[in-house]
Design an enzyme around this catalytic site. Structure first.
Site, PDB file in Angstrom:
ATOM      1  CB  CYS A 132      78.189  39.829  59.303  1.00  0.00           C
ATOM      2  SG  CYS A 132      76.687  39.819  58.324  1.00  0.00           S
ATOM      3  CG  HIS A 186      81.544  39.678  56.535  1.00  0.00           C
ATOM      4  ND1 HIS A 186      80.878  38.479  56.374  1.00  0.00           N
ATOM      5  CD2 HIS A 186      80.599  40.646  56.434  1.00  0.00           C
ATOM      6  CE1 HIS A 186      79.601  38.727  56.187  1.00  0.00           C
ATOM      7  NE2 HIS A 186      79.398  40.025  56.209  1.00  0.00           N
ATOM      8  CG  ASN A 227      76.739  38.930  53.794  1.00  0.00           C
ATOM      9  OD1 ASN A 227      77.131  38.111  54.628  1.00  0.00           O
ATOM     10  ND2 ASN A 227      76.499  40.191  54.098  1.00  0.00           N
TER      11      ASN A 227
HETATM   12  O1  UT7 Z   1      77.100  41.723  56.169  1.00  0.00           O
HETATM   13  C1  UT7 Z   1      76.727  42.862  56.850  1.00  0.00           C
HETATM   14  C2  UT7 Z   1      77.234  44.028  56.206  1.00  0.00           C
HETATM   15  N1  UT7 Z   1      76.434  44.387  55.039  1.00  0.00           N
HETATM   16  C3  UT7 Z   1      77.013  45.100  54.135  1.00  0.00           C
HETATM   17  O2  UT7 Z   1      78.189  45.335  54.227  1.00  0.00           O
HETATM   18  C4  UT7 Z   1      76.198  45.675  53.006  1.00  0.00           C
HETATM   19  C5  UT7 Z   1      76.706  47.054  52.726  1.00  0.00           C
HETATM   20  N2  UT7 Z   1      76.024  47.727  51.640  1.00  0.00           N
HETATM   21  C6  UT7 Z   1      76.198  47.403  50.341  1.00  0.00           C
HETATM   22  O3  UT7 Z   1      76.885  46.457  50.025  1.00  0.00           O
HETATM   23  C7  UT7 Z   1      75.526  48.288  49.290  1.00  0.00           C
HETATM   24  O4  UT7 Z   1      75.042  49.458  49.903  1.00  0.00           O
HETATM   25  C8  UT7 Z   1      74.394  47.577  48.540  1.00  0.00           C
HETATM   26  C9  UT7 Z   1      74.965  46.506  47.624  1.00  0.00           C
HETATM   27  C10 UT7 Z   1      73.417  46.950  49.527  1.00  0.00           C
HETATM   28  C11 UT7 Z   1      73.618  48.561  47.673  1.00  0.00           C
HETATM   29  O5  UT7 Z   1      74.489  49.237  46.782  1.00  0.00           O
HETATM   30  P1  UT7 Z   1      74.383  50.822  46.591  1.00  0.00           P
HETATM   31  O6  UT7 Z   1      75.350  51.160  45.544  1.00  0.00           O
HETATM   32  O7  UT7 Z   1      74.529  51.436  47.950  1.00  0.00           O
HETATM   33  O8  UT7 Z   1      72.919  50.983  46.006  1.00  0.00           O
HETATM   34  P2  UT7 Z   1      71.654  51.750  46.605  1.00  0.00           P
HETATM   35  O9  UT7 Z   1      71.069  50.992  47.755  1.00  0.00           O
HETATM   36  O10 UT7 Z   1      71.997  53.168  46.845  1.00  0.00           O
HETATM   37  O11 UT7 Z   1      70.655  51.662  45.391  1.00  0.00           O
HETATM   38  C12 UT7 Z   1      70.965  52.271  44.129  1.00  0.00           C
HETATM   39  C13 UT7 Z   1      69.843  51.961  43.152  1.00  0.00           C
HETATM   40  C14 UT7 Z   1      68.474  52.312  43.680  1.00  0.00           C
HETATM   41  O12 UT7 Z   1      67.711  52.841  42.601  1.00  0.00           O
HETATM   42  P3  UT7 Z   1      67.503  54.415  42.415  1.00  0.00           P
HETATM   43  O13 UT7 Z   1      66.830  54.882  43.673  1.00  0.00           O
HETATM   44  O14 UT7 Z   1      68.882  54.990  42.251  1.00  0.00           O
HETATM   45  O15 UT7 Z   1      66.645  54.506  41.187  1.00  0.00           O
HETATM   46  C15 UT7 Z   1      67.878  50.998  44.071  1.00  0.00           C
HETATM   47  O16 UT7 Z   1      66.486  50.950  44.008  1.00  0.00           O
HETATM   48  O17 UT7 Z   1      69.819  50.566  42.852  1.00  0.00           O
HETATM   49  C16 UT7 Z   1      68.479  50.059  43.051  1.00  0.00           C
HETATM   50  N3  UT7 Z   1      68.559  48.679  43.493  1.00  0.00           N
HETATM   51  C17 UT7 Z   1      68.566  47.635  42.647  1.00  0.00           C
HETATM   52  N4  UT7 Z   1      68.497  47.572  41.310  1.00  0.00           N
HETATM   53  C18 UT7 Z   1      68.553  46.340  40.758  1.00  0.00           C
HETATM   54  C19 UT7 Z   1      68.676  48.223  44.762  1.00  0.00           C
HETATM   55  N5  UT7 Z   1      68.755  46.879  44.754  1.00  0.00           N
HETATM   56  C20 UT7 Z   1      68.690  46.495  43.458  1.00  0.00           C
HETATM   57  C21 UT7 Z   1      68.735  45.241  42.819  1.00  0.00           C
HETATM   58  N6  UT7 Z   1      68.664  45.219  41.472  1.00  0.00           N
HETATM   59  N7  UT7 Z   1      68.874  44.092  43.494  1.00  0.00           N
END
Ligand code: UT7
Length: 320
Positions: free
Chosen positions: A114, A247, A277
């Site tokens: 990225c 980004h 992204n």
């Molecule tokens: O380009 C390179 C750099 N990349 C980034 O900058 C990405 C950085 N990270 C992020 O943007 C965020 O961490 C994410 C968008 C990837 C995830 O958001 P989050 O608020 O950190 O969510 P999480 O991974 O902690 O997941 C929270 C919940 C989980 O469920 P439980 O365990 O709380 O029941 C996941 O299973 O959301 C669930 N979940 C989803 N639910 C519906 C994860 N992905 C999805 C989805 N749809 N697509």
């Protein structure tokens, strides 16, 4: 005389197929509500089989040449930043070079995921300032859809395909151009965002694996700090910035970073809602969109920034 690399033109290319969150939710266990709330993403473009990183890079480059008013033959340096090359080798840059009809120039790929465009921009700037070339094409191009695990909802909803390009031209004693660039890498975080394949390990291409929360935490801290560094290098204050061209990974990262710098959110160029992204393509795509819709005008002070796998991160301060 001080020689600088100025941005002479920009271009963009997106695959025809634009997929909404609702369409994705028919195949993946997710919802428009979750994706919008957690990321700000509403749509992403997905490449058809005939659209590759090279074809998208070519289309963006052609448009950038047109806006710069240059012929392809005037390009002395062509860099493609990508993590999704058409082939393991040779460099996708050489394929794009041939597609553009350039018989001879320096051409290579940069792999910093990225942050790839920021890395490529900095390398091209150095090579222009040292006289290697007078005109360079710097392209960020990706087909991330090809390395997504469509069973992994935590990653597959986040990415899209596309390409953005800039033409850099040498100018003597110009107030415009790239004023400062700062780059970093910290390989201790290799496993937080990577592809689980490669020629030297599994012999397969592999799929994207990411520990999103950890990446998020590092992103805000690293981006705010490297933007500070780049501003200091350019001798300008955050209050002088007209536009931040970030980004586009997650709207919450963009807003948190701006807040850390004391910048209002209306100085952010945001395309994550439409493009998701697109890795190395996201900064030049955002730049081109804000130039084309008239938000960014000549003389504006811009900060470009990105962070990605490796980790790698960087920022450039540019007088447009
Ligand atoms: O380009 C390179 C750099 N990349 C980034 O900058 C990405 C950085 N990270 C992020 O943007 C965020 O961490 C994410 C968008 C990837 C995830 O958001 P989050 O608020 O950190 O969510 P999480 O991974 O902690 O997941 C929270 C919940 C989980 O469920 P439980 O365990 O709380 O029941 C996941 O299973 O959301 C669930 N979940 C989803 N639910 C519906 C994860 N992905 C999805 C989805 N749809 N697509």
């Amino acid at each position: 005389m001080k020689r600088r690399a100025i941005i002479a033109g920009t271009g963009a290319a997106l695959p025809e197929n634009c997929v909404s969150n609702d369409e994705l939710a028919r195949k993946v266990d997710t919802s428009d509500e979750w994706i919008v709330e957690r990321t700000g993403i509403r749509f992403r473009h997905i490449a058809a089989p005939h659209e590759t990183t090279a074809t998208l890079a070519h289309d963006a480059a052609k448009q950038a040449l047109e806006t710069a008013g240059l012929d392809a033959g005037q390009i002395g340096l062509l860099i493609v930043a990508t993590a999704t090359p058409d082939n393991t080798f040779p460099a996708t840059a050489t394929k794009v070079q041939a597609m553009l009809g350039i018989d001879d120039c320096v051409a290579f790929d940069v792999a910093a995921v990225c942050s790839g465009f920021l890395y490529a921009l900095s390398v091209a700037d150095s090579m222009i300032r040292t006289g290697v070339a007078d005109h360079a094409l710097v392209i960020g191009a990706e087909t991330f859809s090809r390395i997504l695990d469509w069973e992994d909802r935590a990653t597959c909803v986040l990415f899209g395909d596309g390409a953005g390009a800039v033409v850099l031209s040498a100018e003597e004693n110009s107030a415009r151009g790239i004023l400062s660039s700062k780059l970093h890498a910290d390989g201790r975080h290799y496993d937080l965002l990577y592809v689980d394949g490669g020629p030297s390990t599994t012999g397969t291409t592999g799929k994207v694996r990411m520990k999103g929360r950890e990446v998020f935490r590092h992103a805000v801290t690293n981006l705010a700090s490297v933007m500070h560094e780049a501003l200091e290098g350019a001798g300008v204050e955050a209050s002088e910035i007209d536009w931040v061209v970030p980004h586009q990974a997650n709207i919450r990262i963009l807003e948190a970073t701006a807040k850390k710098l004391g910048l209002s959110a209306d100085k952010l160029v945001i395309t994550v809602d439409r493009h998701a992204n697109t890795s190395a393509a996201s900064v030049p795509l955002a730049l081109d969109s804000a130039v084309r819709d008239g938000r960014i005008t000549r003389g504006d002070l811009l900060v470009l920034e990105a962070m990605g796998g490796g980790f790698t991160w960087g920022a450039s301060v540019v007088r447009y």
